[in-house]
Design a protein around this motif. Structure first.
Motif, mmCIF file in Angstrom:
data_model
loop_
_atom_site.group_PDB
_atom_site.id
_atom_site.type_symbol
_atom_site.label_atom_id
_atom_site.label_comp_id
_atom_site.label_asym_id
_atom_site.label_seq_id
_atom_site.Cartn_x
_atom_site.Cartn_y
_atom_site.Cartn_z
ATOM 1 N N ASP A 65 51.857 -51.229 -23.088
ATOM 2 C CA ASP A 65 50.912 -52.164 -24.264
ATOM 3 C C ASP A 65 49.204 -52.722 -23.112
ATOM 4 O O ASP A 65 49.274 -54.204 -22.568
ATOM 5 C CB ASP A 65 52.076 -52.776 -24.278
ATOM 6 C CG ASP A 65 50.620 -53.533 -25.287
ATOM 7 O OD1 ASP A 65 49.500 -53.292 -26.151
ATOM 8 O OD2 ASP A 65 51.373 -55.466 -26.135
ATOM 9 N N HIS A 108 58.681 -61.234 -23.349
ATOM 10 C CA HIS A 108 59.155 -59.805 -22.896
ATOM 11 C C HIS A 108 59.025 -58.562 -21.570
ATOM 12 O O HIS A 108 58.541 -59.755 -21.192
ATOM 13 C CB HIS A 108 58.663 -58.805 -24.425
ATOM 14 C CG HIS A 108 57.481 -59.237 -24.206
ATOM 15 N ND1 HIS A 108 56.746 -59.344 -25.917
ATOM 16 C CD2 HIS A 108 56.389 -58.292 -23.857
ATOM 17 C CE1 HIS A 108 55.242 -59.360 -25.752
ATOM 18 N NE2 HIS A 108 55.201 -58.622 -24.694
ATOM 19 N N ASP A 212 51.290 -65.748 -23.495
ATOM 20 C CA ASP A 212 51.114 -65.124 -24.689
ATOM 21 C C ASP A 212 52.427 -64.926 -25.602
ATOM 22 O O ASP A 212 53.524 -65.289 -25.526
ATOM 23 C CB ASP A 212 51.506 -63.530 -23.541
ATOM 24 C CG ASP A 212 50.775 -62.490 -24.565
ATOM 25 O OD1 ASP A 212 50.019 -62.281 -24.657
ATOM 26 O OD2 ASP A 212 51.961 -61.473 -24.685
ATOM 27 N N GLU A 273 48.356 -68.626 -26.619
ATOM 28 C CA GLU A 273 48.246 -68.172 -28.015
ATOM 29 C C GLU A 273 49.043 -68.417 -29.538
ATOM 30 O O GLU A 273 50.231 -67.188 -28.617
ATOM 31 C CB GLU A 273 48.017 -66.329 -27.537
ATOM 32 C CG GLU A 273 47.190 -66.046 -28.023
ATOM 33 C CD GLU A 273 48.121 -63.963 -28.274
ATOM 34 O OE1 GLU A 273 48.173 -63.471 -29.047
ATOM 35 O OE2 GLU A 273 49.673 -64.194 -28.175
ATOM 36 N N HIS A 334 40.825 -59.605 -26.284
ATOM 37 C CA HIS A 334 40.864 -57.643 -26.429
ATOM 38 C C HIS A 334 41.576 -57.113 -26.578
ATOM 39 O O HIS A 334 42.083 -56.353 -27.336
ATOM 40 C CB HIS A 334 42.052 -57.665 -24.756
ATOM 41 C CG HIS A 334 43.169 -58.669 -24.602
ATOM 42 N ND1 HIS A 334 42.863 -59.922 -24.818
ATOM 43 C CD2 HIS A 334 43.862 -58.172 -25.024
ATOM 44 C CE1 HIS A 334 43.974 -60.401 -25.031
ATOM 45 N NE2 HIS A 334 45.335 -59.261 -24.798
ATOM 46 N N ASP A 335 42.070 -58.289 -28.147
ATOM 47 C CA ASP A 335 42.841 -58.130 -28.992
ATOM 48 C C ASP A 335 41.602 -58.067 -30.643
ATOM 49 O O ASP A 335 42.561 -57.070 -31.486
ATOM 50 C CB ASP A 335 43.938 -58.706 -29.419
ATOM 51 C CG ASP A 335 45.043 -58.443 -28.115
ATOM 52 O OD1 ASP A 335 45.054 -58.029 -28.241
ATOM 53 O OD2 ASP A 335 45.122 -59.778 -28.542
ATOM 54 N N ARG A 420 42.770 -51.185 -30.320
ATOM 55 C CA ARG A 420 42.124 -51.959 -29.968
ATOM 56 C C ARG A 420 41.429 -51.336 -28.555
ATOM 57 O O ARG A 420 40.757 -52.293 -27.845
ATOM 58 C CB ARG A 420 42.634 -53.325 -29.480
ATOM 59 C CG ARG A 420 43.919 -53.984 -30.683
ATOM 60 C CD ARG A 420 45.309 -54.790 -29.941
ATOM 61 N NE ARG A 420 46.103 -54.339 -29.751
ATOM 62 C CZ ARG A 420 46.526 -54.421 -28.840
ATOM 63 N NH1 ARG A 420 47.131 -55.364 -28.982
ATOM 64 N NH2 ARG A 420 48.219 -53.401 -28.216
#
Ligand code: GLC
Length: 551
Positions: A65, A108, A212, A273, A334-335, A420
């Motif tokens: 990712d 994660h 994040d 975020e 970036h998303d 993206r």
């Protein structure tokens, strides 16, 4: 600006520039951005006039990712360089007066992280598995996922592992891709190890951390089924009582982290975020003993429409001002779809997943609006974030061939969502053909750049006073040099419908015309405009900064 505790509290007003390292600048000539490339371009960022950088994940990662699947939180991906290179980035940035925040991805780990590898090699109920959410499946043979949760990237949020004897085993939770296993933040060894990760980077001199997917980090005890309602969709807003998002216990983690940040001299800051349901829920992330600041997603997602923007601005200020936290303003990342593309579409608002894909965009219109949006954003009180390439007016690349797409969103949706990658295409620096100075001539960049970017390079735009880059440079310079701007609040002036008009104390007035007709502005006071003011008229889809006549 100096805070009451003697620190600078730089995050209150800083303009931060987001570097997506894979796509910023390639120093070693392999077609992928790296820290050598970033170092070489730091003077560009200082000259642009930003106050600092937010660097997207630079850690070792299998890149399932785009680096948000971390396999070592204390290292640097060999593709980007070494820890020595990171130290050099930190030092050289500091020498140029630039702050650095890095991106921590604590919800994660990668499935290649030694913890996850150890968990797979260990038995159900072992301490190794307890760092994650391993559960037995439902049904007589355990072949059903432990609950009905779904992943943000589509499909179930659970994957089943295969035991050493080749038989199907337990399931583990991943709110994002299967390669991103969710950590259990009630586990002491997880908490203690991340305390050390924070110290590791603070000791190296980072000024702060972006957290994040912060609201994902706590799950409701017992992992109950979620009531998704009619449509099985991963939602972070419009939903009270989501058992896997914005669960109250998440705040215990941030209190613990704040104590660590406060134990350092200098002012280290966290930015959340956190896409959550209401401003009231968001403000909980920036309470005095938690994070310092948070991304303003309602503003990022808002449409190009005066009344909505004003409502969002007012709601932001109304929720942040009383708790003494300054707002941030951001148009993209970036998303997200890049502003010139989004604002040129019929649907100008943005949402994380499908995001107007396939919708035609009038890029000339989008660019006009994006110029005006930049002046609006940079005139608002608080801090701001600029995503690399936004200052060049890069569009989203909508026609990347399927075979180069890497976003798990594309791969997991079977190609239904294009994902993206289109806003992650490497930066064009110079020259008239790809790789546009991103890599040495003849090198293929990891995502192909469109030929049409020859007019959007840093080199071309630096030579053009009317370019997006020149506009950003001027706005950032004025923002720094306009006395009293940082301390001033915002006061709306009466304005015709479709027009945003406000003063920042006595320092600056900003007029943005989103209406159908040109509007009159006192031309003599205009110090910067996104489109020429002719005959005292500010055109449609344009913005102007004015010095107040009293000055
Ligand atoms: C954040 C990141 C995004 C990533 C996700 C999972 O939303 O910005 O790029 O895919 O978290 O880590």
């Amino acid at each position: 600006m100096s805070g009451s505790d003697g620190t600078s509290q730089w995050w209150r007003t800083a303009v931060m520039y987001q570097v997506y390292p894979r796509s910023f600048a390639d120093g070693n000539g392999d077609g992928t951005g790296d820290l050598l490339g970033l170092r070489a371009r730091l003077p560009y960022l200082a000259d642009l006039g930003v106050d600092g950088l937010w660097i997207s994940p630079w850690f070792p990662s299998p890149m399932a990712d785009g680096g948000y699947d971390v396999s070592d939180f204390r290292g640097i991906h060999p593709m980007f360089g070494t820890l020595d290179d990171a130290d050099a980035v930190l030092k050289e940035a500091r020498d140029l007066g630039l702050r650095i925040i890095i991106d921590l991805v604590p919800n994660h780990t990668s499935d290649q992280h030694p913890w996850f590898v150890a968990a797979l090699e260990s038995d159900p109920g072992s301490p190794e598995r307890a760092r994650y959410f391993f559960r037995d499946g439902r049904g007589s043979d355990g072949s059903e996922p432990p609950n009905n949760w779904i992943s943000a990237f589509g499909g179930p949020a659970w994957s089943r592992v295969t035991d050493a004897d080749g038989r199907p085993g337990q399931w583990y939770l991943h709110l994002f891709a299967p390669e991103q296993a969710d950590l259990d933040w009630t586990n002491t060894s997880v908490l203690e190890d991340f305390d050390d990760v924070l110290r590791f980077w603070f000791d190296r001199g980072v000024d702060g951390l972006r957290i994040d997917a912060a609201p994902a980090m706590a799950k409701r005890g017992g992992l109950p089924d979620a009531d998704y309602g009619g449509v099985l969709q991963f939602r972070t807003v419009d939903w009270d009582g989501n058992p896997h998002w914005d669960v109250d216990e998440v705040h215990d983690i941030f209190r613990r982290w704040r104590a660590i940040a406060d134990s350092y001299d200098g002012d280290r800051a966290f930015v959340a975020e956190a896409i959550v349901n209401t401003p009231e829920r968001l403000v909980r992330y920036v309470r005095p003993d938690e994070m310092h600041t948070a991304f303003n997603f309602p503003y990022l997602k808002g449409p190009w429409e005066a009344e909505s923007l004003r409502r969002i601005i007012d709601a932001t200020l109304a929720s942040f001002d009383p708790v003494g936290v300054s707002s941030t303003w951001v148009l993209t990342s970036h998303d997200e779809t890049r502003p010139v593309t989004r604002y040129g579409r019929a649907t100008t608002s943005s949402f994380f997943v499908a995001d107007g894909q396939g919708e035609e965009s009038d890029l000339a219109l989008g660019t006009r609006r994006a110029r005006a949006a930049a002046l609006l954003m940079l005139a608002l009180p608080g801090g701001a974030y600029i995503y690399q390439g936004e200052e060049l007016g890069l569009p989203k690349v909508d026609d990347l061939p399927d075979e180069v797409l890497q976003d798990p969103m594309f791969l997991r949706s079977g190609g239904v969502m294009r994902g993206r990658d289109g806003c992650r295409v490497p930066m064009p620096w110079s020259g008239s053909a790809p790789p546009f100075g991103f890599s040495p001539r003849g090198v293929q960049t990891w995502l192909p750049q469109p030929e049409s970017w020859s007019e959007l390079t840093v080199e071309a735009e630096s030579a053009d006073e009317g370019s997006m880059l020149s506009l950003y440079r001027s706005a950032l310079r004025l923002r720094r040099t306009t006395k009293g701007l940082y301390a001033a609040g915002l006061a709306w002036r009466e304005s015709p419908s479709g027009v945003l008009d406000f003063d920042r104390g006595t320092a600056l007035r900003c007029v943005v015309n989103l209406g159908p007709e040109p509007v009159e502005v006192p031309a003599a006071d205009v110090v910067l405009c996104s489109a020429p003011v002719v005959g005292g008229l500010l055109p449609v889809d344009a913005a102007a900064w004015l010095l107040l006549p009293s000055r």
